[in-house]
Design a protein around this motif. Structure first.
Motif, PDB file in Angstrom:
ATOM      1  N   GLY A 195       0.835  -1.481  -0.030  1.00 29.81           N
ATOM      2  CA  GLY A 195       0.161  -0.041  -0.236  1.00 29.81           C
ATOM      3  C   GLY A 195       0.910   1.014   0.167  1.00 29.81           C
ATOM      4  O   GLY A 195       0.568   2.206  -0.507  1.00 29.81           O
ATOM      5  N   ALA A 196       2.043   1.115   0.605  1.00 27.43           N
ATOM      6  CA  ALA A 196       2.864   2.218   0.804  1.00 27.43           C
ATOM      7  C   ALA A 196       3.413   2.583  -0.655  1.00 27.43           C
ATOM      8  O   ALA A 196       3.666   3.840  -1.139  1.00 27.43           O
ATOM      9  N   LEU A 197       3.540   1.486  -1.597  1.00 25.75           N
ATOM     10  CA  LEU A 197       4.081   1.748  -2.860  1.00 25.75           C
ATOM     11  C   LEU A 197       3.116   2.625  -3.586  1.00 25.75           C
ATOM     12  O   LEU A 197       3.166   3.358  -4.693  1.00 25.75           O
ATOM     13  N   PHE A 198       1.911   2.167  -3.421  1.00 26.87           N
ATOM     14  CA  PHE A 198       0.794   3.057  -4.011  1.00 26.87           C
ATOM     15  C   PHE A 198       0.880   4.291  -3.834  1.00 26.87           C
ATOM     16  O   PHE A 198       0.538   5.306  -4.614  1.00 26.87           O
ATOM     17  N   MET A 199       0.989   4.678  -2.388  1.00 25.47           N
ATOM     18  CA  MET A 199       1.017   6.003  -1.896  1.00 25.47           C
ATOM     19  C   MET A 199       2.172   6.451  -2.628  1.00 25.47           C
ATOM     20  O   MET A 199       2.199   7.833  -2.912  1.00 25.47           O
ATOM     21  N   LEU A 200       3.321   6.179  -2.469  1.00 28.15           N
ATOM     22  CA  LEU A 200       4.553   6.602  -3.204  1.00 28.15           C
ATOM     23  C   LEU A 200       4.384   7.101  -4.438  1.00 28.15           C
ATOM     24  O   LEU A 200       4.682   8.124  -4.897  1.00 28.15           O
ATOM     25  N   GLY A 201       3.581   6.281  -5.167  1.00 26.27           N
ATOM     26  CA  GLY A 201       3.402   6.602  -6.739  1.00 26.27           C
ATOM     27  C   GLY A 201       2.384   7.858  -6.668  1.00 26.27           C
ATOM     28  O   GLY A 201       2.848   8.742  -7.362  1.00 26.27           O
ATOM     29  N   ALA A 202       1.626   7.989  -5.999  1.00 26.54           N
ATOM     30  CA  ALA A 202       0.767   9.325  -5.938  1.00 26.54           C
ATOM     31  C   ALA A 202       1.510  10.579  -5.577  1.00 26.54           C
ATOM     32  O   ALA A 202       1.456  11.429  -6.146  1.00 26.54           O
ATOM     33  N   PHE A 203       2.593  10.137  -4.601  1.00 27.45           N
ATOM     34  CA  PHE A 203       3.603  11.255  -4.252  1.00 27.45           C
ATOM     35  C   PHE A 203       4.282  11.760  -5.429  1.00 27.45           C
ATOM     36  O   PHE A 203       5.140  12.633  -5.383  1.00 27.45           O
ATOM     37  N   CYS A 204       4.693  10.493  -6.430  1.00 24.20           N
ATOM     38  CA  CYS A 204       5.633  10.994  -7.533  1.00 24.20           C
ATOM     39  C   CYS A 204       4.859  12.343  -8.292  1.00 24.20           C
ATOM     40  O   CYS A 204       5.547  12.966  -8.654  1.00 24.20           O
ATOM     41  N   THR A 205       3.668  12.194  -8.143  1.00 25.46           N
ATOM     42  CA  THR A 205       2.819  13.309  -8.923  1.00 25.46           C
ATOM     43  C   THR A 205       2.890  14.543  -8.311  1.00 25.46           C
ATOM     44  O   THR A 205       3.141  15.481  -8.739  1.00 25.46           O
ATOM     45  N   VAL A 206       2.737  14.540  -6.939  1.00 20.35           N
ATOM     46  CA  VAL A 206       3.031  15.596  -5.993  1.00 20.35           C
ATOM     47  C   VAL A 206       4.610  16.057  -6.218  1.00 20.35           C
ATOM     48  O   VAL A 206       4.631  17.551  -6.455  1.00 20.35           O
ATOM     49  N   THR A 207       5.471  15.182  -6.289  1.00 14.09           N
ATOM     50  CA  THR A 207       6.708  15.772  -6.445  1.00 14.09           C
ATOM     51  C   THR A 207       7.026  16.513  -7.908  1.00 14.09           C
ATOM     52  O   THR A 207       7.422  17.474  -7.727  1.00 14.09           O
ATOM     53  N   LEU A 208       6.443  16.089  -8.751  1.00 12.97           N
ATOM     54  CA  LEU A 208       6.542  16.542 -10.186  1.00 12.97           C
ATOM     55  C   LEU A 208       5.724  18.040 -10.346  1.00 12.97           C
ATOM     56  O   LEU A 208       6.335  18.993 -10.588  1.00 12.97           O
ATOM     57  N   GLN A 209       4.643  17.891  -9.570  1.00 14.94           N
ATOM     58  CA  GLN A 209       3.879  19.010  -9.534  1.00 14.94           C
ATOM     59  C   GLN A 209       4.728  20.328  -8.757  1.00 14.94           C
ATOM     60  O   GLN A 209       4.647  21.313  -9.311  1.00 14.94           O
ATOM     61  N   LYS A 210       5.345  19.960  -7.742  1.00 13.43           N
ATOM     62  CA  LYS A 210       6.159  20.777  -6.850  1.00 13.43           C
ATOM     63  C   LYS A 210       7.402  21.350  -7.755  1.00 13.43           C
ATOM     64  O   LYS A 210       7.648  22.491  -7.721  1.00 13.43           O
TER      65      LYS A 210
END
Lengths: 338, 386
Positions: free
Chosen positions: A40-55
């Protein structure tokens, strides 16, 4: 009829996320024999790839606001917009699809490091210890994300051409009125194609065939002179990528926060159990099925008869299945049967 | 496995009781001698001891024990609201109701073993949590949680003619308010009782059977034992311990919310047990104490206290250290917990008790070698390494 169609669609896109996570869980379990509580943490990390790119893309600078003439006003303008104008703006709006490109290598790397660094040393240890160490890893990953990005959900935008809703009713000749958000349809199509790609990889390529052979009988494949461990490591990376992509594309539906992984993990386990431990097809089918069941259970008239049923229906099904048919819907014989 | 003699048991119990009851004294140098924290030690100690009866002895890893804690809390709360402000019926009620609940859950979950068991308990606990939040709101008061109010019925108190005082009602043991040190001593007595029962279980034939289930269930089946009833009893017992802990939580702080039942809370008791040493008697207690202690210490730190602590260092060193450490303290305490937990599982699966055992063996072997050079050859190298 309209309501039914909408509920099915609602269930399908949530089911898509369940199916993708459960697919990865089953892959890891089938190949490495490890129960991965950190999936589940991997799922969350994927979502935060988007956040990182957005930042990163949204890095902005303070410039003078020319539209205000009476006094000196400043506004934040992203560099991209400053340099490229409208093209920059468009890039910012397309950040979710773009981050797929970032997520694939990043998640693959995370998966490989995780397998080589930690999971590998737990093949031979009892299942309880595997559960415990990956549970610890999940806590660590989620706390790191919390320390970096804070505890609040970070909403993401949908590219402008996919915002708004599709008139599904008119396509199917049901008349106007039945509409559904475009992005959710995209998500459904996306999850189906990822599932298709994974199956094609396993069924149609020689590499995938070897992996399947290794799942069935690891020792014999090893005796044939094939380095099956290496391939299993890659499969773990693949599972991480699948979970990560599910997370990336889910960000506009559910603004990512640090504990989304844990929330989805519990349900994904239930999905795997219902589908049958070790059965890839079962995991996907059960994912979509439970998504639909859950969305039907949250319909108003059903909730009036059985209040709160939407909260517990999935767990009830899981308990029922485990008691009546312990192997799950499509479980293989001999997998984790003790 | 030899069973302890009754005399040794009495000695262990006496030492244990003295250690627990004098906790306010010897915890003072650690800066942990205030009632709130001491109560937490005792309560979570009970929770972990109970969890250990199931996981430590039989090896069945339950990921849903927080549900029993929550049920115990709610039951005790209702006893305060409906029956009496006295804590005895509340504690009894909490233990009984959670025992019943555990009997039900255990009956379902124990049909399977291994990871299926873990996932089943996880699913059922998560289901109870969701229900406490939504459908059962009339009983649990949903998100807000249950609180005591002036207008609660308290049938027994009314019969006894107790006039409610102004302000929020508080829990009491025949007039003795259950906050501060009296609250701690009440929990401590409960802990000593709980420890005694656990000790008896560990040293009884029943405990031996549970250990046999862990080491080889198939063989046990062939010798003619049916392990299922024993497992069920162990499950119910550990559910009752969790219920006792939940009731005590409410006794010392009359407030019950659903977040207590979430699966992260179940994870926490697993952490405590593993950290201390699953399967040992004192280990879970040690783990619970350490986790609650460090939670208290670490989460009170912030960047400023760190700056103060390292102020003797040159500035750039001070800043680097603070930068490195600050994610691990304060709100980031869970990160420390996760890292610690991973390290223990990876390097010391037997927990702290295993570490202590290894150390003593090492020291003993070294001493033997020093005092008796010829005897050193007798010590096999494997025992030196532990």
């Amino acid at each position: 009829m309209d309501a039914l169609l909408l509920q099915v669609l609602n269930g399908l896109d949530k089911g898509g996320a369940y199916a993708l996570i459960a697919l990865g869980l089953t892959l890891v379990f089938g190949t490495l024999g490890v129960v991965n509580f950190a999936h589940g943490a991997l799922f969350m990390l994927g979502a935060f790839c988007t956040v990182t790119l957005q930042k990163i893309l949204g890095t902005s600078v303070r410039v003078r606001d020319e539209s205000v003439t009476f006094f000196e006003a400043y506004k934040e303008v992203p560099y991209l917009v400053l340099w490229f104008g409208d093209a920059g703006k468009a890039v910012l709006q397309w950040v979710v699809p773009l981050s797929i490109l970032l997520a694939i290598p990043v998640m693959m790397l995370i998966g490989l490091v995780m397998e080589r660094g930690l999971i590998r040393h737990f093949y031979k240890r009892p299942h309880a210890e595997q559960i415990l160490v990956t549970f610890g890893l999940a806590i660590v990953l989620q706390e790191i994300i919390k320390a970096m990005f804070g505890a609040n959900p970070i909403p993401q935008v949908v590219p402008p051409i996919f915002s708004g809703s599709a008139e599904i009713g008119e396509w199917l000749g049901l008349g106007p009125g039945v509409s559904y958000p475009w992005w959710r349809l995209i998500y459904l199509a996306f999850s189906l194609s990822v599932v298709g790609a994974v199956f094609a990889f396993l069924q149609r390529t020689t590499y995938g065939m070897t992996v399947r052979a290794g799942m069935a009988d690891r020792e014999t494949v090893g005796l044939l002179g094939i380095d099956i461990e290496n391939r299993f490591t890659l499969v773990f990376g693949l599972a991480a990528v699948v979970a990560g992509l599910a997370g990336v594309m889910y960000t506009p539906v559910l603004p990512p926060d640090y504990h989304m992984g844990m929330d989805f993990l519990v349900l994904s386990f239930v999905v795997v159990v219902v589908g049958g431990m070790g059965s890839l097809g079962g995991a996907v089918a059960a994912g979509f099925l439970l998504g639909i069941v859950q969305s039907f259970a949250s319909m108003t008239f059903i909730k009036e008869i059985l209040p709160g049923i939407d909260q517990i229906i999935i767990y009830l099904i899981a308990v029922g299945i485990l008691l009546a048919r312990p192997r799950g819907l499509m479980g293989r014989k001999g997998v984790m049967e003790t | 496995m030899t069973l302890d003699s009754p005399r040794r048991e009495a000695l262990v119990m006496a030492v244990f009781a003295v250690v627990i009851l004098t906790m306010p004294l010897w915890m003072a140098p650690f800066g942990a001698s205030y009632p709130d924290l001491l109560q937490k030690f005792a309560i979570y100690g009970i929770f972990a001891i109970g969890f250990n009866i199931l996981f430590g002895l039989t090896g069945y890893l339950s990921f849903g024990h927080a549900a029993f804690l929550g049920v115990g809390s709610y039951a005790a709360m209702w006893s305060f609201k409906a029956l009496s402000a006295n804590v005895l019926p509340a504690v009894l009620g909490g233990v009984l109701i959670s025992g019943l609940f555990a009997a039900l859950i255990g009956y379902v979950c124990l049909r399977r073993s291994g990871i299926y068991f873990s996932i089943l308990t996880l699913a059922l606990a998560q289901m109870s949590y969701n229900m406490a939040y939504s459908v059962l709101t009339p009983i649990t008061n949903g998100e807000t949680g249950l609180k005591l109010t002036q207008t609660d019925a308290r049938v027994f108190d009314q019969l006894a003619g107790v006039v409610p005082e102004a302000g929020l009602p508080s829990t009491s043991l025949f007039g003795l308010e259950m906050t501060g040190y009296p609250g701690f001593y009440f929990c401590a007595v409960a802990l000593i009782g709980a420890f005694f029962v656990a000790l008896r279980i560990f040293n009884s034939p029943f405990g031996l059977k549970l250990r046999a289930i862990k080491s080889n269930q198939t063989r046990l089946l062939y010798t003619g034992f049916n392990p299922k009833p024993h497992l069920w009893v162990a499950f119910i017992l550990s559910g009752m311990y969790a219920g006792l802990a939940g009731a005590l939580l409410v006794v010392t702080d009359p407030l019950a919310g659903a977040e207590r039942m979430q699966w992260t809370a179940s994870g926490e008791v697993v952490l405590m047990t593993i950290l201390g040493g699953a399967g040992t008697l004192v280990g879970p207690l040690l783990g619970a104490g350490l986790i609650k202690y460090f939670e208290n210490i670490f989460s009170s730190f912030n960047a400023q206290t760190l700056h103060d602590a390292f102020s003797f260092l040159p500035d750039f060193l001070e800043n680097t250290l603070v930068f490195l450490i600050s994610p691990f303290v304060g709100h980031g305490w869970h990160l420390t917990l996760g890292v610690l937990f991973m390290l223990v599982v990876i390097f010391l699966p037997g927990g702290l008790m295993e570490g202590i055992r290894r150390l003593t063996r090492l020291v003993k072997a070294r001493r033997d070698r020093n005092s008796d050079p010829e005897g050193a050859a007798v010590v096999p190298p494997s025992s030196v390494e532990g």
